[in-house]
Design an enzyme around this catalytic site. Structure first.
Site, PDB file in Angstrom:
ATOM      1  N   LYS A 135      30.606  15.079 -38.399  1.00  0.00           N
ATOM      2  CA  LYS A 135      31.949  14.624 -37.985  1.00  0.00           C
ATOM      3  C   LYS A 135      32.838  15.809 -37.593  1.00  0.00           C
ATOM      4  O   LYS A 135      33.502  15.779 -36.559  1.00  0.00           O
ATOM      5  CB  LYS A 135      32.604  13.861 -39.147  1.00  0.00           C
ATOM      6  N   ASN A 136      32.835  16.854 -38.434  1.00  0.00           N
ATOM      7  CA  ASN A 136      33.784  17.935 -38.193  1.00  0.00           C
ATOM      8  C   ASN A 136      33.352  18.875 -37.064  1.00  0.00           C
ATOM      9  O   ASN A 136      34.082  19.797 -36.704  1.00  0.00           O
ATOM     10  CB  ASN A 136      34.060  18.694 -39.491  1.00  0.00           C
ATOM     11  N   CYS A 161      48.606  14.503 -45.842  1.00  0.00           N
ATOM     12  CA  CYS A 161      47.765  13.386 -46.235  1.00  0.00           C
ATOM     13  C   CYS A 161      47.509  13.513 -47.730  1.00  0.00           C
ATOM     14  O   CYS A 161      48.019  14.439 -48.361  1.00  0.00           O
ATOM     15  CB  CYS A 161      46.468  13.360 -45.430  1.00  0.00           C
ATOM     16  N   ARG A 216      48.774  20.002 -45.427  1.00  0.00           N
ATOM     17  CA  ARG A 216      48.112  20.187 -44.145  1.00  0.00           C
ATOM     18  C   ARG A 216      49.017  20.691 -43.018  1.00  0.00           C
ATOM     19  O   ARG A 216      49.204  20.032 -41.997  1.00  0.00           O
ATOM     20  CB  ARG A 216      47.404  18.895 -43.738  1.00  0.00           C
ATOM     21  N   ASP A 250      34.772  19.828 -49.223  1.00  0.00           N
ATOM     22  CA  ASP A 250      34.374  18.468 -48.845  1.00  0.00           C
ATOM     23  C   ASP A 250      33.224  17.920 -49.706  1.00  0.00           C
ATOM     24  O   ASP A 250      32.854  16.753 -49.563  1.00  0.00           O
ATOM     25  CB  ASP A 250      33.966  18.423 -47.356  1.00  0.00           C
ATOM     26  N   ARG A 282      35.244   6.391 -41.834  1.00  0.00           N
ATOM     27  CA  ARG A 282      35.754   7.488 -41.000  1.00  0.00           C
ATOM     28  C   ARG A 282      34.727   8.610 -40.905  1.00  0.00           C
ATOM     29  O   ARG A 282      34.686   9.326 -39.896  1.00  0.00           O
ATOM     30  CB  ARG A 282      37.022   8.077 -41.624  1.00  0.00           C
TER      31      ARG A 282
HETATM   32  N1  EPU Z   1      46.410  25.804 -43.587  1.00  0.00           N
HETATM   33  C1  EPU Z   1      47.623  26.419 -43.440  1.00  0.00           C
HETATM   34  N2  EPU Z   1      48.153  26.492 -42.177  1.00  0.00           N
HETATM   35  C2  EPU Z   1      47.524  25.981 -41.089  1.00  0.00           C
HETATM   36  C3  EPU Z   1      46.266  25.357 -41.255  1.00  0.00           C
HETATM   37  C4  EPU Z   1      45.729  25.287 -42.523  1.00  0.00           C
HETATM   38  O1  EPU Z   1      48.223  26.888 -44.397  1.00  0.00           O
HETATM   39  O2  EPU Z   1      48.065  26.103 -39.983  1.00  0.00           O
HETATM   40  C5  EPU Z   1      45.812  25.717 -44.926  1.00  0.00           C
HETATM   41  C6  EPU Z   1      45.544  24.278 -45.378  1.00  0.00           C
HETATM   42  O3  EPU Z   1      46.712  23.696 -45.920  1.00  0.00           O
HETATM   43  C7  EPU Z   1      44.435  24.450 -46.369  1.00  0.00           C
HETATM   44  C8  EPU Z   1      43.627  25.606 -45.775  1.00  0.00           C
HETATM   45  O4  EPU Z   1      44.518  26.286 -44.875  1.00  0.00           O
HETATM   46  O5  EPU Z   1      44.974  24.866 -47.586  1.00  0.00           O
HETATM   47  C9  EPU Z   1      42.369  25.198 -45.030  1.00  0.00           C
HETATM   48  O6  EPU Z   1      42.664  24.187 -44.100  1.00  0.00           O
HETATM   49  P1  EPU Z   1      41.895  24.082 -42.722  1.00  0.00           P
HETATM   50  O7  EPU Z   1      42.881  24.323 -41.620  1.00  0.00           O
HETATM   51  O8  EPU Z   1      40.686  24.925 -42.745  1.00  0.00           O
HETATM   52  O9  EPU Z   1      41.511  22.544 -42.714  1.00  0.00           O
HETATM   53  P2  EPU Z   1      41.346  21.677 -41.404  1.00  0.00           P
HETATM   54  O10 EPU Z   1      40.837  22.514 -40.327  1.00  0.00           O
HETATM   55  O11 EPU Z   1      42.584  20.902 -41.172  1.00  0.00           O
HETATM   56  C10 EPU Z   1      38.851  20.966 -41.720  1.00  0.00           C
HETATM   57  C11 EPU Z   1      38.097  19.681 -41.930  1.00  0.00           C
HETATM   58  C12 EPU Z   1      38.349  19.178 -43.348  1.00  0.00           C
HETATM   59  C13 EPU Z   1      37.886  20.265 -44.333  1.00  0.00           C
HETATM   60  C14 EPU Z   1      38.656  21.572 -44.049  1.00  0.00           C
HETATM   61  C15 EPU Z   1      38.211  22.726 -44.917  1.00  0.00           C
HETATM   62  C16 EPU Z   1      38.019  18.651 -39.743  1.00  0.00           C
HETATM   63  C17 EPU Z   1      38.398  17.522 -38.867  1.00  0.00           C
HETATM   64  N3  EPU Z   1      38.538  18.685 -40.966  1.00  0.00           N
HETATM   65  O12 EPU Z   1      40.230  20.636 -41.878  1.00  0.00           O
HETATM   66  O13 EPU Z   1      37.513  18.033 -43.506  1.00  0.00           O
HETATM   67  O14 EPU Z   1      38.158  19.848 -45.646  1.00  0.00           O
HETATM   68  O15 EPU Z   1      38.431  21.949 -42.659  1.00  0.00           O
HETATM   69  O16 EPU Z   1      36.846  22.942 -44.799  1.00  0.00           O
HETATM   70  O17 EPU Z   1      37.252  19.515 -39.341  1.00  0.00           O
HETATM   71  C18 EPU Z   1      36.814  16.012 -44.443  1.00  0.00           C
HETATM   72  O18 EPU Z   1      35.873  16.026 -43.640  1.00  0.00           O
HETATM   73  O19 EPU Z   1      36.886  15.181 -45.393  1.00  0.00           O
HETATM   74  C19 EPU Z   1      37.896  16.977 -44.291  1.00  0.00           C
HETATM   75  C20 EPU Z   1      39.083  16.852 -44.880  1.00  0.00           C
END
Ligand code: EPU
Length: 420
Positions: free
Chosen positions: A22-23, A115, A120, A306, A398
């Site tokens: 998915k990711n 969320c 996020r 995850d 999802r």
């Molecule tokens: N963060 C910030 N600022 C930003 C972006 C992120 O402070 O601008 C923080 C977040 O709050 C968090 C950390 O950085 O504490 C990591 O977040 P990240 O940005 O890596 O998460 P994401 O890219 O939004 C993806 C996956 C998530 C998975 C995370 C971590 C997708 C669609 N989502 O989210 O997947 O948990 O990376 O590996 O790729 C899931 O599949 O259930 C899921 C939530």
């Protein structure tokens, strides 16, 4: 909303094939916006998030055709703003910003909200765009990103909790069409980033170092259509491996890439789970005695957030005390109260959950709160005595392709009950 009725206590045995990640597929679908030519993506999982991303691309003007596990997308002519409500509903849709900015030099999208797993924010995504020369304006729930032209830059994407996965994806997708060289430091190293980079390279992008903390991108004038097969979902594979362990069965997992799963497999082995490589597949079975293990979630190649909820179920069944520390998201313990309903003994102390394992679980009615919490509740239901009813399972759809059918084929007594 559909529910799952699970009669637990049956060891799961047999073969299961892992679907596309998915990711990976979400940012890869978004990346098709970078070219006017047709792209074909294979091993696309049948998930509601994937359909949702398809709708978002349609709303931007692209044509999107699903056929089996393939999707063909052509973004011949697109507009820079997506449907407010569509985008707001799915956090992953934030990754259309980078490709829109790269191709059209502007993007307007609704700000993704927080969320249940935490705040996020997207400050790091925006910091990256600004470094490439974009101006950012946030107004009435929208974020507007605009650049006269994008210029390559050196930038650092590390945040409070380490690198950002979708932030790295977004900046990489904008930078492939920037003028000059971009170096992203503290880039996310997740296999999904490497998969996206491989797709972008197939489209004509010049990217080095994806999968390491330093990614170098040399901008090109335009990209072309490409075909790509998405990597198997390492979190789905981890979930089935844990299913074998919690039910005391033996599952042969096909398609799992062991090289993407070192941290999970290492912890499972430490916990007493037997894992054997059989050609390209993994055979997983519970050993004679389970042992408690401590876990800290970390960016790749550390233990993935995850898979934290699913691992907690195994620890709840394992005699002894395990400490599970969540370092990526601040409130990713929504499953704890529901696991407690089934009889687990778990308390939360700041970012850590203290699991006093070994108590027998017994079925109850429980509520799914987010995708991975839902998977954990299903695992707990499979291990519990009696009947467990997991409500609000749309979260599961999802991110897990046909999970009830896959579990059934392994012998689980599981039924989907449609909302009456
Ligand atoms: N963060 C910030 N600022 C930003 C972006 C992120 O402070 O601008 C923080 C977040 O709050 C968090 C950390 O950085 O504490 C990591 O977040 P990240 O940005 O890596 O998460 P994401 O890219 O939004 C993806 C996956 C998530 C998975 C995370 C971590 C997708 C669609 N989502 O989210 O997947 O948990 O990376 O590996 O790729 C899931 O599949 O259930 C899921 C939530």
């Amino acid at each position: 909303m559909d529910s799952l009725l699970i009669k637990g206590g049956v060891p799961l045995n047999g073969d299961v094939t892992i679907s596309g990640a998915k990711n990976s597929v979400l940012p890869i679908m978004a990346a098709t916006l970078l070219t006017s030519e047709a792209c074909v993506i294979r091993r696309v999982p049948d998930l509601s998030d994937v359909k949702f991303m398809g709708q978002i691309l349609l709303s931007l003007g692209a044509s999107v055709q699903f056929e089996g596990d393939t999707v063909k997308i052509q973004a011949a002519k697109i507009k820079p703003f997506g449907d407010y409500d569509l985008i707001r509903k799915m956090r992953g849709s934030v990754c259309i910003m980078g490709p829109l900015l790269g191709r059209l030099k502007k993007a307007t999208v609704s700000l993704p909200g927080g969320c249940v797993i935490g705040a996020r924010p997207i400050d790091l995504h925006l910091k990256g765009f600004e470094a490439l020369g974009a101006k950012i304006k946030i107004e009435k729930g929208y974020v507007h990103v605009r650049a006269g032209k994008l210029l390559g830059a050196d930038l650092f994407l590390g945040g409070r909790s380490g690198p950002t996965v979708l932030g790295t994806a977004n900046v990489m997708m904008a930078a492939v069409l920037a003028e000059g060289v971009t170096i992203i430091e503290s880039a996310a190293c997740e296999p999904e980033i490497t998969d996206l980079a491989n797709f972008l390279v197939a489209m004509g992008a010049k990217i080095n170092g994806a999968g390491s903390p330093t990614i170098t991108i040399t901008g090109v004038r335009e990209l072309h259509g490409a075909e790509h097969e998405v990597i198997p979902d390492r979190i789905e594979a981890a979930t089935f491996a844990i299913a074998a362990a919690v039910t005391g069965g033996e599952i042969l997992i096909h398609g799992a890439r062991q090289e993407h799963m070192h941290a999970v497999l290492d912890k499972l082995r430490e916990a007493g789970v037997k894992i054997e490589r059989q050609g390209p597949s993994l055979k997983v079975k519970r050993g004679s005695r389970l042992r408690p293990v401590d876990i800290t979630t970390l960016p790749y190649s550390g233990f993935p957030t995850d898979a934290q909820a699913q691992m907690m179920v195994l620890m709840a069944l394992t005699p002894g005390i395990s400490i599970i520390c969540e370092r990526i998201f601040e409130s990713r313990f929504m499953h704890v109260s529901e696991l407690t309903r089934l009889g687990a003994d778990i308390s939360i102390e700041g970012p850590s959950a203290i699991v006093k394992g070994g108590k027998p679980l017994s079925g109850a009615q429980i509520m799914a709160s987010d995708l991975r919490a839902s998977a954990a509740l299903v695992l707990a239901g499979l291990a519990a005595k009696g009947t467990t009813e997991v409500n609000r399972i749309y979260h599961l759809d999802r991110g897990y392709e046909k999970i009830d059918m896959k579990l059934k084929s392994l012998g689980a007594r599981i039924e989907r009950v449609a909302e009456s």
